[in-house]
Design a protein around this motif. Structure first.
Motif, PDB file in Angstrom:
ATOM      1  N   UNK A 176     -22.530 -39.917  30.367  1.00  0.00           N
ATOM      2  CA  UNK A 176     -23.193 -39.328  29.204  1.00  0.00           C
ATOM      3  C   UNK A 176     -24.611 -38.894  29.579  1.00  0.00           C
ATOM      4  N   UNK A 177     -24.709 -37.785  30.321  1.00  0.00           N
ATOM      5  CA  UNK A 177     -26.042 -37.317  30.729  1.00  0.00           C
ATOM      6  C   UNK A 177     -26.893 -36.921  29.537  1.00  0.00           C
ATOM      7  N   UNK A 178     -28.193 -36.993  29.718  1.00  0.00           N
ATOM      8  CA  UNK A 178     -29.129 -36.623  28.657  1.00  0.00           C
ATOM      9  C   UNK A 178     -29.088 -35.114  28.439  1.00  0.00           C
ATOM     10  N   UNK A 179     -29.117 -34.710  27.195  1.00  0.00           N
ATOM     11  CA  UNK A 179     -29.122 -33.290  26.845  1.00  0.00           C
ATOM     12  C   UNK A 179     -30.353 -32.625  27.468  1.00  0.00           C
ATOM     13  N   UNK A 180     -30.128 -31.514  28.142  1.00  0.00           N
ATOM     14  CA  UNK A 180     -31.208 -30.782  28.784  1.00  0.00           C
ATOM     15  C   UNK A 180     -31.524 -31.223  30.199  1.00  0.00           C
ATOM     16  N   UNK A 181     -30.750 -32.164  30.726  1.00  0.00           N
ATOM     17  CA  UNK A 181     -31.025 -32.667  32.074  1.00  0.00           C
ATOM     18  C   UNK A 181     -30.247 -31.848  33.105  1.00  0.00           C
ATOM     19  N   UNK A 182     -30.914 -30.850  33.670  1.00  0.00           N
ATOM     20  CA  UNK A 182     -30.277 -29.989  34.663  1.00  0.00           C
ATOM     21  C   UNK A 182     -30.106 -30.704  35.998  1.00  0.00           C
ATOM     22  N   UNK A 183     -30.910 -31.724  36.245  1.00  0.00           N
ATOM     23  CA  UNK A 183     -30.881 -32.425  37.526  1.00  0.00           C
ATOM     24  C   UNK A 183     -29.730 -33.420  37.625  1.00  0.00           C
ATOM     25  N   UNK A 184     -29.506 -34.190  36.570  1.00  0.00           N
ATOM     26  CA  UNK A 184     -28.474 -35.227  36.598  1.00  0.00           C
ATOM     27  C   UNK A 184     -27.344 -34.957  35.612  1.00  0.00           C
ATOM     28  N   UNK A 185     -27.354 -33.782  34.997  1.00  0.00           N
ATOM     29  CA  UNK A 185     -26.289 -33.426  34.081  1.00  0.00           C
ATOM     30  C   UNK A 185     -25.084 -32.853  34.809  1.00  0.00           C
ATOM     31  N   UNK A 186     -24.117 -32.410  34.039  1.00  0.00           N
ATOM     32  CA  UNK A 186     -22.893 -31.847  34.604  1.00  0.00           C
ATOM     33  C   UNK A 186     -23.001 -30.329  34.601  1.00  0.00           C
ATOM     34  N   UNK A 188     -25.264 -26.564  34.917  1.00  0.00           N
ATOM     35  CA  UNK A 188     -26.399 -25.984  34.191  1.00  0.00           C
ATOM     36  C   UNK A 188     -26.318 -26.298  32.691  1.00  0.00           C
ATOM     37  N   UNK A 189     -27.468 -26.531  32.095  1.00  0.00           N
ATOM     38  CA  UNK A 189     -27.508 -26.866  30.676  1.00  0.00           C
ATOM     39  C   UNK A 189     -28.021 -25.675  29.869  1.00  0.00           C
ATOM     40  N   UNK A 190     -27.403 -25.441  28.710  1.00  0.00           N
ATOM     41  CA  UNK A 190     -27.887 -24.379  27.828  1.00  0.00           C
ATOM     42  C   UNK A 190     -29.070 -24.861  26.992  1.00  0.00           C
ATOM     43  N   UNK A 191     -29.355 -26.160  27.086  1.00  0.00           N
ATOM     44  CA  UNK A 191     -30.493 -26.725  26.360  1.00  0.00           C
ATOM     45  C   UNK A 191     -31.679 -26.825  27.316  1.00  0.00           C
ATOM     46  N   UNK A 192     -32.775 -26.150  26.982  1.00  0.00           N
ATOM     47  CA  UNK A 192     -33.900 -26.081  27.913  1.00  0.00           C
ATOM     48  C   UNK A 192     -34.803 -27.313  27.867  1.00  0.00           C
ATOM     49  N   UNK A 193     -34.729 -28.066  26.768  1.00  0.00           N
ATOM     50  CA  UNK A 193     -35.606 -29.223  26.616  1.00  0.00           C
ATOM     51  C   UNK A 193     -34.870 -30.519  26.941  1.00  0.00           C
ATOM     52  N   UNK A 194     -35.487 -31.362  27.746  1.00  0.00           N
ATOM     53  CA  UNK A 194     -34.925 -32.675  28.060  1.00  0.00           C
ATOM     54  C   UNK A 194     -35.129 -33.599  26.868  1.00  0.00           C
ATOM     55  N   UNK A 195     -34.049 -34.150  26.349  1.00  0.00           N
ATOM     56  CA  UNK A 195     -34.132 -35.009  25.163  1.00  0.00           C
ATOM     57  C   UNK A 195     -34.347 -36.466  25.566  1.00  0.00           C
TER      58      UNK A 195
END
Length: 231
Positions: A176-186, A188-195
């Motif tokens: 369950x990666x954090x929303x906006x986490x391009x580094x540890x997410x699955x 590229x994220x469409x959310x630009x802000x790290x929540x």
């Protein structure tokens, strides 16, 4: 009292408390805590050095780093005004309460628990998690799910240790990666802000030894994703 020129007021850091020993503020998302290879000058640390010098180029006053927040992370951040205070706060960091809010993708199967692993950073500045004690430093994260939507979960974090990227790596490791986490997410994220937001910091004051609790309001984009009484 002489008015402090606006150019010396700290950018990206809303001061919540200041006394003779410490400065506490709400760091804006996107602001660097300390110098990085790609940016050595435009940091909260540098801005606060200018702040305590009040525009006097001959002043030798400085602030001292106690802890850090990732560039994309917002929230409560504390600096010391002397090396003695810096050492006191660091030596007592285990007794400091550190609570965060995070919005993660999906619904967590376990609604509360403790994540424990050993974290190690590689040559590309990516932190990896392992159950092998010889492969990093111990990191412990307590969490509790506060609210869910179809897509996201709002999680409250009690950070028992403070390793680099700890919360981001631990939640990603749970699937369950954090929303906006391009580094540890699955991907590229469409959310630009790290929540991810440092909401509460409770310390023992270095001078009077009283417990002080500091809170910082979450950025507006949290409430857009999950409406909640964050106060």
């Amino acid at each position: 009292m002489k008015k402090i020129p606006k150019k010396y007021q700290p950018r990206g850091f809303d001061i919540l408390h200041e006394d003779i020993d410490i400065i506490v503020g709400n760091k804006a998302p996107g602001a660097l805590t300390v110098a990085a290879k790609w940016n050595a000058d435009d940091t909260i640390h540098s801005a606060l050095n200018q702040w305590v010098r009040k525009g006097n180029p001959r002043s030798n006053k400085s602030v001292y780093v106690v802890h850090r927040l990732d560039q994309a992370t917002s929230g409560v951040l504390i600096f010391a005004k002397s090396e003695e205070v810096q050492h006191f706060l660091k030596d007592n960091w285990k007794s400091t309460t550190k609570n965060y809010y995070a919005i993660v993708h999906g619904k967590m199967k376990k609604k509360n628990g403790t994540i424990q692993s050993y974290l190690e950073e590689d040559e590309n500045y990516v932190v990896h998690s392992s159950q092998d004690s010889e492969k990093g430093k111990l990191a412990i994260t307590e969490y509790e799910v506060l609210k869910e939507t179809d897509q996201f979960s709002l999680v409250k974090i009690n950070l028992l240790t403070g390793k680099k990227n700890q919360i981001r790596v631990h939640l990603s490791g749970e699937g369950h990666p954090i929303v906006g986490d391009a580094k540890y997410g699955k991907g590229p994220s469409k959310y630009k802000d790290l929540c991810l937001h440092s909401a509460v910091l409770e310390i023992t004051h270095p001078f009077n030894k009283k417990r002080l609790r500091f809170t910082a309001p979450v950025p507006a984009y949290f409430k857009k994703l999950i409406p909640f009484d964050y106060d």
